[in-house]
Design a protein around this motif. Structure first.
Motif, PDB file in Angstrom:
ATOM      1  N   CYS A 294       0.852  -1.182   0.000  1.00  0.00           N
ATOM      2  CA  CYS A 294       0.000   0.000   0.000  1.00  0.00           C
ATOM      3  C   CYS A 294       0.893   1.239   0.000  1.00  0.00           C
ATOM      4  N   TRP A 295       0.415   2.290  -0.661  1.00  0.00           N
ATOM      5  CA  TRP A 295       1.222   3.510  -0.734  1.00  0.00           C
ATOM      6  C   TRP A 295       1.515   4.067   0.666  1.00  0.00           C
ATOM      7  N   ASN A 296       0.489   4.222   1.496  1.00  0.00           N
ATOM      8  CA  ASN A 296       0.694   4.784   2.826  1.00  0.00           C
ATOM      9  C   ASN A 296       1.588   3.908   3.685  1.00  0.00           C
ATOM     10  N   CYS A 297       1.463   2.597   3.538  1.00  0.00           N
ATOM     11  CA  CYS A 297       2.271   1.681   4.356  1.00  0.00           C
ATOM     12  C   CYS A 297       3.754   1.818   4.033  1.00  0.00           C
ATOM     13  N   ILE A 298       4.106   1.782   2.753  1.00  0.00           N
ATOM     14  CA  ILE A 298       5.513   1.800   2.380  1.00  0.00           C
ATOM     15  C   ILE A 298       6.126   3.180   2.600  1.00  0.00           C
ATOM     16  N   VAL A 299       5.319   4.249   2.452  1.00  0.00           N
ATOM     17  CA  VAL A 299       5.835   5.592   2.726  1.00  0.00           C
ATOM     18  C   VAL A 299       6.146   5.733   4.218  1.00  0.00           C
ATOM     19  N   GLY A 300       5.243   5.263   5.074  1.00  0.00           N
ATOM     20  CA  GLY A 300       5.501   5.315   6.514  1.00  0.00           C
ATOM     21  C   GLY A 300       6.701   4.487   6.919  1.00  0.00           C
ATOM     22  N   TRP A 301       6.837   3.313   6.286  1.00  0.00           N
ATOM     23  CA  TRP A 301       7.998   2.457   6.577  1.00  0.00           C
ATOM     24  C   TRP A 301       9.284   3.131   6.101  1.00  0.00           C
ATOM     25  N   GLY A 302       9.265   3.663   4.868  1.00  0.00           N
ATOM     26  CA  GLY A 302      10.477   4.239   4.296  1.00  0.00           C
ATOM     27  C   GLY A 302      10.982   5.448   5.035  1.00  0.00           C
ATOM     28  N   ARG A 303      10.114   6.161   5.726  1.00  0.00           N
ATOM     29  CA  ARG A 303      10.571   7.312   6.509  1.00  0.00           C
ATOM     30  C   ARG A 303      11.354   6.879   7.734  1.00  0.00           C
ATOM     31  N   GLU A 304      11.129   5.655   8.195  1.00  0.00           N
ATOM     32  CA  GLU A 304      11.858   5.152   9.351  1.00  0.00           C
ATOM     33  C   GLU A 304      13.068   4.326   8.936  1.00  0.00           C
ATOM     34  N   LYS A 305      12.907   3.511   7.882  1.00  0.00           N
ATOM     35  CA  LYS A 305      14.001   2.656   7.413  1.00  0.00           C
ATOM     36  C   LYS A 305      14.056   2.732   5.893  1.00  0.00           C
ATOM     37  N   ALA A 306      15.192   3.132   5.372  1.00  0.00           N
ATOM     38  CA  ALA A 306      15.345   3.278   3.920  1.00  0.00           C
ATOM     39  C   ALA A 306      15.724   1.954   3.289  1.00  0.00           C
ATOM     40  N   GLU A 307      14.904   0.943   3.512  1.00  0.00           N
ATOM     41  CA  GLU A 307      15.143  -0.385   2.937  1.00  0.00           C
ATOM     42  C   GLU A 307      13.816  -1.102   2.769  1.00  0.00           C
ATOM     43  N   CYS A 308      13.773  -2.012   1.800  1.00  0.00           N
ATOM     44  CA  CYS A 308      12.556  -2.783   1.551  1.00  0.00           C
ATOM     45  C   CYS A 308      12.283  -3.710   2.734  1.00  0.00           C
ATOM     46  N   PRO A 309      11.044  -3.794   3.224  1.00  0.00           N
ATOM     47  CA  PRO A 309      10.760  -4.665   4.367  1.00  0.00           C
ATOM     48  C   PRO A 309      10.961  -6.149   4.069  1.00  0.00           C
ATOM     49  N   LEU A 310      10.941  -6.533   2.789  1.00  0.00           N
ATOM     50  CA  LEU A 310      11.034  -7.949   2.436  1.00  0.00           C
ATOM     51  C   LEU A 310      12.460  -8.385   2.095  1.00  0.00           C
ATOM     52  N   CYS A 311      13.124  -7.638   1.199  1.00  0.00           N
ATOM     53  CA  CYS A 311      14.451  -8.076   0.736  1.00  0.00           C
ATOM     54  C   CYS A 311      15.583  -7.221   1.270  1.00  0.00           C
ATOM     55  N   ARG A 312      15.281  -6.133   1.999  1.00  0.00           N
ATOM     56  CA  ARG A 312      16.272  -5.259   2.619  1.00  0.00           C
ATOM     57  C   ARG A 312      17.116  -4.471   1.626  1.00  0.00           C
ATOM     58  N   GLN A 313      16.699  -4.403   0.370  1.00  0.00           N
ATOM     59  CA  GLN A 313      17.403  -3.539  -0.566  1.00  0.00           C
ATOM     60  C   GLN A 313      17.065  -2.080  -0.279  1.00  0.00           C
ATOM     61  N   SER A 314      17.926  -1.176  -0.763  1.00  0.00           N
ATOM     62  CA  SER A 314      17.723   0.248  -0.502  1.00  0.00           C
ATOM     63  C   SER A 314      16.386   0.709  -1.069  1.00  0.00           C
ATOM     64  N   LEU A 315      15.740   1.630  -0.352  1.00  0.00           N
ATOM     65  CA  LEU A 315      14.411   2.104  -0.717  1.00  0.00           C
ATOM     66  C   LEU A 315      14.449   3.616  -0.896  1.00  0.00           C
ATOM     67  N   ASP A 316      14.029   4.077  -2.073  1.00  0.00           N
ATOM     68  CA  ASP A 316      13.939   5.503  -2.379  1.00  0.00           C
ATOM     69  C   ASP A 316      12.471   5.836  -2.606  1.00  0.00           C
ATOM     70  N   LEU A 317      11.888   6.618  -1.703  1.00  0.00           N
ATOM     71  CA  LEU A 317      10.456   6.912  -1.787  1.00  0.00           C
ATOM     72  C   LEU A 317      10.091   7.683  -3.049  1.00  0.00           C
ATOM     73  N   THR A 318      11.021   8.442  -3.586  1.00  0.00           N
ATOM     74  CA  THR A 318      10.713   9.204  -4.798  1.00  0.00           C
ATOM     75  C   THR A 318      10.689   8.333  -6.040  1.00  0.00           C
ATOM     76  N   ARG A 319      11.073   7.065  -5.927  1.00  0.00           N
ATOM     77  CA  ARG A 319      11.095   6.154  -7.079  1.00  0.00           C
ATOM     78  C   ARG A 319      10.060   5.037  -6.957  1.00  0.00           C
ATOM     79  N   LEU A 320       9.060   5.233  -6.081  1.00  0.00           N
ATOM     80  CA  LEU A 320       7.965   4.277  -6.007  1.00  0.00           C
ATOM     81  C   LEU A 320       7.126   4.352  -7.276  1.00  0.00           C
ATOM     82  N   LEU A 321       6.640   3.221  -7.747  1.00  0.00           N
ATOM     83  CA  LEU A 321       5.889   3.154  -8.977  1.00  0.00           C
ATOM     84  C   LEU A 321       4.439   2.758  -8.698  1.00  0.00           C
ATOM     85  N   PRO A 322       3.457   3.653  -8.904  1.00  0.00           N
ATOM     86  CA  PRO A 322       2.052   3.277  -8.703  1.00  0.00           C
ATOM     87  C   PRO A 322       1.627   2.198  -9.689  1.00  0.00           C
ATOM     88  N   ILE A 323       0.855   1.240  -9.165  1.00  0.00           N
ATOM     89  CA  ILE A 323       0.350   0.127  -9.980  1.00  0.00           C
ATOM     90  C   ILE A 323      -1.177   0.168  -9.937  1.00  0.00           C
TER      91      ILE A 323
END
Length: 326
Positions: A294-323
């Motif tokens: 979900c957009w709100n979920c991953i944005v809230g997560w990314g503000r605390e940890k700049a990594e994907c919750p599943l694979c731990r790769q780096s996370l850039d909120l400005t590069r999220l892709l809406p589906i």
């Protein structure tokens, strides 16, 4: 009869203090991980993400409250056989000092963080509060560099309160304790580099501000570098103060999908759950590593940890892709 004398204990060595701190950090991390596992299983990942800071504060208060606060050794201090000692009274710590050792390091940063989020960014107080954690972090690094060189106070709180460690292990005159001065010198060099970089950044910003075009006393905003998604600026989409705290929207009312959710079979909808909130995805988006949230979920997560919750790769909120079709 010979007069009785109070026993004299040597000061704890640097190696003992470092090993004690490392063991305490390990024990707190282990307790936090177990607490998070219990909360995640009962309340879900979304709840844990929203209250992660409070959980961290609670774990620290529990660990040090049941050790330092009641005049007991922590597991790290017990492991290295060292005790906290006041340099002012030359006696064991008073209740006031023990309470300060528990609450100051834990609650100070938490209160500052929460207050900085509550105060508007335009206010001067908000600007000061947002810079205060970085200043405290810098002071802690300076204190750590001094500790490695002189071997006195490991934490900034203990330096302020005048708390040192004594050891029940007698000094061995035939053994030379290890020196950590090189680490202190390296930390000092790193701090000098950061200071020089900060000064250069301030000078560069002042130069750019003085040479930039202005209209009616206000600087013209450069929108050429703004990123847009469907004619919406990404900065506006990320500007919500607490997106993960907003009430969940039923999937049938999702405005950011072209799918007719009501016609999707139940077994297919069961596979559309977000791994953060454990609910059916709404405003679905994909990270650069290809995972859906979900957009709100991953944005809230990314503000605390700049990594994907599943694979731990780096996370850039400005590069999220809406589906819109998944």
């Amino acid at each position: 009869m010979n007069p009785t004398h109070s026993p004299s204990f040597p000061r704890a060595q640097q190696a003992q203090i470092i090993r004690s701190n490392q063991r305490d950090v390990f024990q707190v991390s282990s307790l936090r991980e177990q607490t998070e596992n219990v909360i995640r299983s009962y309340l879900g990942t979304r709840w844990l993400t929203r209250w992660e800071k409070e959980v961290d504060v609670l774990v620290n208060l529990v660990y040090y409250g049941f050790t330092t606060r009641i005049a007991m050794q922590s597991l790290g201090e017990e492991y290295t056989d060292i005790w906290q000692h006041s340099i002012h009274s030359e006696k064991p710590l008073s209740q006031r000092h023990r309470a300060a050792l528990v609450f100051l390091p834990t609650l100070a940063s938490y209160i500052i963080s929460r207050c900085s989020n509550a105060v508007p960014q335009s206010a001067k107080l908000g600007s000061v509060l947002r810079r205060l954690p970085k200043a405290l972090e810098l002071l802690s690094e300076v204190n750590l560099a001094i500790f490695y060189i002189r071997g006195t106070y490991y934490s900034l709180t203990k330096r302020v309160l005048g708390v040192r460690y004594i050891s029940s292990t007698p000094d061995n005159p035939n053994a030379r304790p290890p020196s950590y001065s090189l680490l202190g010198v390296l930390l000092a060099i790193r701090l000098m580099y950061r200071l020089i970089t900060f000064v250069r950044t301030i000078r560069a910003s002042n130069t750019s501000d003085s040479g930039s075009a202005t209209v009616k006393g206000k600087q013209v905003a450069d929108v050429s570098e703004e990123t847009f998604i469907d004619d919406r600026p990404v900065s506006a989409m990320l500007s919500s103060v607490n997106p993960e705290g907003e009430p969940p929207v039923p999937a049938e009312e999702d405005e950011y999908t072209i799918l007719d959710i009501s016609r999707i079979p139940e077994n297919v909808r069961a596979g559309r759950n977000c791994t953060l909130c454990l609910e059916e995805r709404t405003a679905s988006c994909a990270t650069e590593c290809g995972h859906l949230f979900c957009w709100n979920c991953i944005v809230g997560w990314g503000r605390e940890k700049a990594e994907c919750p599943l694979c731990r790769q780096s996370l850039d909120l400005t590069r999220l892709l809406p589906i819109y079709n998944l």
